[in-house]
Design a protein around this motif. Structure first.
Motif, PDB file in Angstrom:
ATOM      1  N   LEU A  73       1.059  -1.310  -0.188  1.00  0.00           N
ATOM      2  CA  LEU A  73      -0.138   0.024  -0.002  1.00  0.00           C
ATOM      3  C   LEU A  73       0.895   1.258  -0.137  1.00  0.00           C
ATOM      4  O   LEU A  73       1.874   1.246   0.872  1.00  0.00           O
ATOM      5  N   ARG A  74       0.640   2.276  -0.815  1.00  0.00           N
ATOM      6  CA  ARG A  74       1.337   3.605  -0.859  1.00  0.00           C
ATOM      7  C   ARG A  74       0.157   4.541  -1.176  1.00  0.00           C
ATOM      8  O   ARG A  74      -0.331   4.542  -2.333  1.00  0.00           O
ATOM      9  N   ALA A  75       0.111   5.318  -0.384  1.00  0.00           N
ATOM     10  CA  ALA A  75      -1.020   6.450  -0.508  1.00  0.00           C
ATOM     11  C   ALA A  75      -2.343   6.148  -0.542  1.00  0.00           C
ATOM     12  O   ALA A  75      -2.866   5.160   0.199  1.00  0.00           O
ATOM     13  N   ASP A  76      -2.782   6.399  -1.863  1.00  0.00           N
ATOM     14  CA  ASP A  76      -4.255   5.749  -2.443  1.00  0.00           C
ATOM     15  C   ASP A  76      -4.226   4.552  -2.947  1.00  0.00           C
ATOM     16  O   ASP A  76      -5.459   4.390  -3.806  1.00  0.00           O
ATOM     17  N   TYR A  77      -3.011   4.127  -3.315  1.00  0.00           N
ATOM     18  CA  TYR A  77      -3.030   2.777  -4.230  1.00  0.00           C
ATOM     19  C   TYR A  77      -2.622   1.500  -3.516  1.00  0.00           C
ATOM     20  O   TYR A  77      -1.750   1.673  -2.514  1.00  0.00           O
ATOM     21  N   ALA A  78      -3.104   0.326  -4.108  1.00  0.00           N
ATOM     22  CA  ALA A  78      -2.876  -0.916  -3.516  1.00  0.00           C
ATOM     23  C   ALA A  78      -2.114  -1.732  -4.634  1.00  0.00           C
ATOM     24  O   ALA A  78      -2.349  -1.659  -5.699  1.00  0.00           O
ATOM     25  N   LEU A  79      -1.095  -2.348  -4.408  1.00  0.00           N
ATOM     26  CA  LEU A  79      -0.394  -3.295  -5.217  1.00  0.00           C
ATOM     27  C   LEU A  79      -1.134  -4.548  -5.058  1.00  0.00           C
ATOM     28  O   LEU A  79      -0.944  -5.291  -3.970  1.00  0.00           O
ATOM     29  N   VAL A  80      -2.025  -5.005  -6.035  1.00  0.00           N
ATOM     30  CA  VAL A  80      -2.768  -6.387  -6.144  1.00  0.00           C
ATOM     31  C   VAL A  80      -2.262  -7.560  -6.838  1.00  0.00           C
ATOM     32  O   VAL A  80      -1.920  -7.378  -7.872  1.00  0.00           O
TER      33      VAL A  80
END
Length: 73
Positions: free
Chosen positions: A43-50
């Motif tokens: 998770l970074r700021a408003d983004y998620a690595l899925v």
């Protein structure tokens, strides 16, 4: 609900296909992104690595384009 690493999520198709990111790229999303659950690996700021099922690539998506995955019984 706040998302965290390890959570299973699904993509909210309406939010993804109408997003600014979708308008700036190829509108043909792979079916696995829209139909299978993924796991948040970062998770970074408003983004998620899925991460989806192997051997597919990981995808960065905005958190508001994701919902908690609930397996049907």
């Amino acid at each position: 609900m706040a998302m965290k690493k390890g959570d299973l999520v699904r993509v909210v198709q309406e939010k993804l296909t109408t997003s600014l990111e979708a308008q700036a790229s190829d509108p043909r999303w792979p079916q696995y992104v829209l139909q299978t659950p993924g796991e948040i690996v970062d998770l970074r700021a408003d983004y998620a690595l899925v991460k989806f099922a192997a051997p597919t690539p990981n995808v960065w998506l905005r958190v508001d384009q994701l919902a908690a995955y609930a397996a049907s019984a």
